[in-house]
Design an enzyme around this catalytic site. Structure first.
Site: not given
Length: 364
Positions: A113, A173, A243-244
């Protein structure tokens, strides 16, 4: 050294909680006890977005969240290092535990986060390396409670403009609620318009134009990829990172920890992220730089990304499982591949397998 790490070092580090082990590795890099000799091969040099990279292998964002060890990472052999994700204000992220190893799958699930110390702490650290050689990029994000998330990205551009060699706009994210909504066409248009306007304003004041890359998710539909490619072209974006982490749990061998919420990275992400990379290459054409990320843990997987359409590649989870000798191992393998393929530079191998990868079916 990768083999020795896998035998001894990983066993020792894995006795610690994943987040504690990460902290220990940062400490090791700070003290200088972790060093690796890596080859220098001019054939690995790549020019992307106006920057000359000594080799195409980079350290992905997420490892050096607070810009503590970028130069130590470069000494491991990485051609560039990306710090962050950085938000304007410090934030603690999600409650612990929030990182889970899937050892049998050589994977990691995280729901961190955007935990970081904020712009000011990172600015002070990066200021201390001002004037040093080496390409260090800054990955920027938005605070979870920001009223205007796009304003947070603009703030990142302005704060780090003199210090970053490039920027990555992280809107992919899965661990910040609603963040991925910025990938939708209308929201993306506003985001890129404001971010690139800020970049141009800063650049005009100092005659430096910093490239801006956009980091996207691997869970996008073909229609969403169409929209992103069209918007990137219309806004003259400098590049796209593909990519993420993924929300998919397809193909995992061991169910332990696999039901934890968060983004999956590591070996299981390789197939999906490489397919999406190739599909994006087909959409943006040959001129826009693409950076391939996801599941790179060997020279073979790094080369596959390049052949699928990547100008540059990045890794993170591979380092967790293979150790600090991995960058050198990959670079030696890429040098060997150049000779085997009979080309003069790694850039000549790009797009060799794009069509094949783009045609593969994805399992959700």
């Amino acid at each position: 050294m990768s083999g020795l790490f896998e035998t001894l070092g990983r066993r020792a580090l894995f006795t610690f909680d994943a987040e504690q082990a990460h902290g220990l590795s940062i400490t090791g890099l700070k003290t200088g006890i972790v060093t690796c000799r890596t080859p220098e091969d001019p054939a690995l040099s790549v020019k992307v977005a106006g920057l000359k990279f000594p080799n195409p292998l980079g350290m992905a964002a997420g490892y050096d969240k607070n810009a503590e060890v970028p130069d130590a990472l470069l000494k491991l052999g990485f051609g560039f290092a990306e710090v962050g994700t950085l938000t304007p204000r410090p934030q603690s992220g999600n409650p612990r535990p929030r990182i889970f190893r899937l050892v049998d799958d050589k994977a990691v699930i995280n729901r961190l986060g955007f935990n970081n110390e904020g712009h000011e702490a990172a600015f002070k650290r990066l200021s201390r390396r001002a004037g040093k050689s080496g390409i260090v990029g800054v990955n920027i994000g938005a605070n979870k409670d920001a009223e205007d998330r796009i304003a947070d990205y603009v703030a990142g551009i302005r704060r780090f403009y003199q210090l970053a060699r490039y920027f990555t706009v992280n809107i992919s994210s899965p661990n910040t609620p609603g963040l991925r909504n910025l990938q939708a066409r209308e929201a993306l248009h506003e985001l890129l318009s404001r971010v690139l306007e800020a970049r141009d304003e800063e650049g005009n004041m100092c005659t430096l134009k910093r490239p801006v890359f956009l980091k996207i998710a691997p869970d996008l539909t073909d229609e969403e990829l169409d929209d992103i490619a069209a918007e990137a072209d219309a806004q003259k974006l400098d590049g796209i990172i593909v990519s993420n982490t993924t929300l998919s749990r397809s193909g995992l061998k061991n169910p332990e920890n696999s039901n934890e919420t968060g983004g999956l990275s590591g070996a299981p992400l390789f197939e999906r992220s490489t397919v999406v990379l190739a599909r994006m290459r087909e959409r943006v054409g040959p001129d826009m730089p693409l950076i391939g990320v996801g599941g790179i843990d060997s020279a073979e997987t790094a080369l596959a990304k390049i052949k699928a359409g990547a100008d540059l590649v990045q890794l993170y989870s591979g380092l967790i499982y293979r150790g600090p000798g991995l960058p050198g191992e990959i670079l030696r393998g890429l040098s060997t591949a150049i000779k085997y393929e009979g080309v003069s530079s790694i850039a000549e191998l790009r797009d060799r397998d794009t069509k094949e990868w783009a045609a593969r079916k994805l399992i959700s």
